[in-house]
Design an enzyme around this catalytic site. Sequence first.
Site, PDB file in Angstrom:
ATOM      1  N   GLN A  64       1.142  -0.275  -4.900  1.00  0.00           N
ATOM      2  CA  GLN A  64      -0.124   0.433  -5.150  1.00  0.00           C
ATOM      3  C   GLN A  64       0.118   1.922  -4.981  1.00  0.00           C
ATOM      4  O   GLN A  64       0.639   2.361  -3.958  1.00  0.00           O
ATOM      5  CB  GLN A  64      -1.201  -0.051  -4.174  1.00  0.00           C
ATOM      6  CG  GLN A  64      -2.502   0.736  -4.246  1.00  0.00           C
ATOM      7  CD  GLN A  64      -2.558   1.858  -3.231  1.00  0.00           C
ATOM      8  OE1 GLN A  64      -2.167   1.666  -2.081  1.00  0.00           O
ATOM      9  NE2 GLN A  64      -3.022   3.027  -3.622  1.00  0.00           N
ATOM     10  N   LYS A 123      -6.935   0.053 -10.356  1.00  0.00           N
ATOM     11  CA  LYS A 123      -7.708  -0.559  -9.271  1.00  0.00           C
ATOM     12  C   LYS A 123      -8.914   0.314  -8.948  1.00  0.00           C
ATOM     13  O   LYS A 123      -8.773   1.526  -8.712  1.00  0.00           O
ATOM     14  CB  LYS A 123      -6.832  -0.705  -8.018  1.00  0.00           C
ATOM     15  CG  LYS A 123      -7.534  -1.285  -6.799  1.00  0.00           C
ATOM     16  CD  LYS A 123      -6.530  -1.619  -5.705  1.00  0.00           C
ATOM     17  CE  LYS A 123      -7.180  -2.297  -4.514  1.00  0.00           C
ATOM     18  NZ  LYS A 123      -7.854  -1.370  -3.603  1.00  0.00           N
ATOM     19  N   SER A 153       0.825  -1.205   0.000  1.00  0.00           N
ATOM     20  CA  SER A 153       0.000   0.000   0.000  1.00  0.00           C
ATOM     21  C   SER A 153       0.856   1.251   0.000  1.00  0.00           C
ATOM     22  O   SER A 153       1.897   1.316   0.652  1.00  0.00           O
ATOM     23  CB  SER A 153      -0.891   0.012   1.242  1.00  0.00           C
ATOM     24  OG  SER A 153      -1.449   1.293   1.412  1.00  0.00           O
ATOM     25  N   HIS A 208     -13.283  -1.192  -3.280  1.00  0.00           N
ATOM     26  CA  HIS A 208     -12.442  -0.840  -2.130  1.00  0.00           C
ATOM     27  C   HIS A 208     -12.985  -1.471  -0.840  1.00  0.00           C
ATOM     28  O   HIS A 208     -12.951  -0.874   0.232  1.00  0.00           O
ATOM     29  CB  HIS A 208     -12.385   0.693  -1.987  1.00  0.00           C
ATOM     30  CG  HIS A 208     -11.102   1.238  -1.432  1.00  0.00           C
ATOM     31  ND1 HIS A 208     -10.124   1.790  -2.214  1.00  0.00           N
ATOM     32  CD2 HIS A 208     -10.638   1.331  -0.163  1.00  0.00           C
ATOM     33  CE1 HIS A 208      -9.131   2.206  -1.451  1.00  0.00           C
ATOM     34  NE2 HIS A 208      -9.412   1.937  -0.196  1.00  0.00           N
ATOM     35  N   ARG A 255     -15.674   0.612   1.093  1.00  0.00           N
ATOM     36  CA  ARG A 255     -15.241   1.692   1.977  1.00  0.00           C
ATOM     37  C   ARG A 255     -15.387   3.070   1.354  1.00  0.00           C
ATOM     38  O   ARG A 255     -15.114   4.072   1.993  1.00  0.00           O
ATOM     39  CB  ARG A 255     -13.770   1.486   2.342  1.00  0.00           C
ATOM     40  CG  ARG A 255     -13.508   0.199   3.076  1.00  0.00           C
ATOM     41  CD  ARG A 255     -12.042  -0.177   3.067  1.00  0.00           C
ATOM     42  NE  ARG A 255     -11.192   0.708   3.826  1.00  0.00           N
ATOM     43  CZ  ARG A 255     -11.050   0.686   5.132  1.00  0.00           C
ATOM     44  NH1 ARG A 255     -11.752  -0.175   5.849  1.00  0.00           N
ATOM     45  NH2 ARG A 255     -10.243   1.512   5.750  1.00  0.00           N
ATOM     46  N   TYR A 277      -1.257   5.863  -4.842  1.00  0.00           N
ATOM     47  CA  TYR A 277      -2.260   6.934  -4.818  1.00  0.00           C
ATOM     48  C   TYR A 277      -1.616   8.118  -5.510  1.00  0.00           C
ATOM     49  O   TYR A 277      -0.522   8.534  -5.139  1.00  0.00           O
ATOM     50  CB  TYR A 277      -2.632   7.312  -3.375  1.00  0.00           C
ATOM     51  CG  TYR A 277      -3.631   6.379  -2.745  1.00  0.00           C
ATOM     52  CD1 TYR A 277      -4.822   6.062  -3.392  1.00  0.00           C
ATOM     53  CD2 TYR A 277      -3.397   5.831  -1.489  1.00  0.00           C
ATOM     54  CE1 TYR A 277      -5.740   5.209  -2.807  1.00  0.00           C
ATOM     55  CE2 TYR A 277      -4.312   4.977  -0.900  1.00  0.00           C
ATOM     56  CZ  TYR A 277      -5.479   4.677  -1.570  1.00  0.00           C
ATOM     57  OH  TYR A 277      -6.389   3.845  -1.000  1.00  0.00           O
TER      58      TYR A 277
END
Length: 433
Positions: free
Chosen positions: A161, A305, A135, A329, A332, A163
């Site tokens: 992953q 994703k 993450s 997710h 969430r 962001y």
Amino acid sequence: MTDETTAPTGVGRARQNEIYTEGIHGRRPRVPTDHAELERRAQRVMSKRAWAYIAGGAGEGATMTGNRAALDRWAIVPRVLRDVSSRSLQTELFGRTLPAPVLFSPVGAGALAAREADVHIGHAAAELGVPYIFSNQGSAPMERVAAEMDRVRPGAPRWFQLYWSTDDDLVDSLLARAEKMGADAVAVTLDTTMLGWRPQDLNIGSLPFARGEGIDQYTSDPRFTEIVADRVRAAVGERPEISLGAIKTLLSIARNSPGRLLKNLTAPEPRTAVQTFLDIYSRPSLNWDDIAGLRDRTSLPIVLKGVLHPDDARRAIDVGVDGIIVSNHGGRQVDGAIGSIDALAAIAPVVDGRMRVLVDSGIHTGADVFKALALGADAACIGRPHMYGLALAGADGARDVVANIIAELDLTLGLSGHTSVADITREALQQIS
Ligand code: FNR
């Protein structure tokens, strides 16, 4: 002919055998082998804040319920007399042969469940040889997790992953680090350009990141350190004694000793680090042009994703990405969103093998993974269940939870009349109205 009691073939029977043999000596499995009990036991050992963040969902929880309901609407219709004595779960993904079509989903702020959670999860994934998607909100720098995985199994599969930050240089820095630490792919999460409405956290006023939990990929990043240094300098005035080196040291103390970070949140550097993170970690303006440009920023296979609409899957093919993860997710983000299995059923025929399709959200068991594969997924990712295992029994717990899912997948494969995951098609399922 194989003697069923002495010579188990396949991981399913091997796992059963291991557990039953331990049972003869009065030992119970470290983690419950069904999801409901796993969840109950995990809640008992987790703090209120950890439970709210990890188990919680968006709004009234309708998407989480919907994920399970969507799975329940499909029934497996087993076939018999097909010689299933020898079975294979092997799956190819981005040039790698994996032992099973299963991955560990990226889960942020894992420190809520265990200190340096990601290092333990990396250890667990490496033992199993299945990929761990690190993450971007990890609780340990990616290089540290990668080193632990290499210690267990050199070259153990790992993804990163991302962001997409508002700072492009930070995006480039994270991608460069991911390439260097041996990522097989980058998964860009698209569904969290803002945090969803999460009442469990809101009701207790708890956001892990605001306490410095889950920002280790940032505080360990040279570009992030530079941004923090600029901000600290701007806030306190240009003072020569606040050097970049001093800020790096402070951020490293913060990383290695989160307790001290919390105590020092009133000091300019850690407080600025947290505030900087909150300001720049995600980009609500993210759009298809950014994704189209990603190819020039990284040589890694790109996986999007959070795709839920067939038209977005088509667009993903058009921009030339390598795969998608059909995901809400874990329920969430948007309350009342489509169940990920329903989305998968609509998306897989549209993709028709032109890129890889993975799925997550509400996948708790081997039978769930079987259904996902039958509906066209190449692999399934597991989120909360491995976190519950981690909370109960550290790295061993995270490993056992996923090993159990893989074991049940193997048994379901054989018991439904298949010998290879590649052979599972929609024919194996019947939709229940
Ligand atoms: C997540 N998820 C997530 N996804 C992501 O892309 N980056 C992240 O940092 C996180 N963080 C995170 C924290 C926690 C506590 C949870 C539970 C989930 C979503 C995750 O990758 C995955 O999509 C879901 O967890 C899948 O649903 P299940 O398996 O939890 O039902």
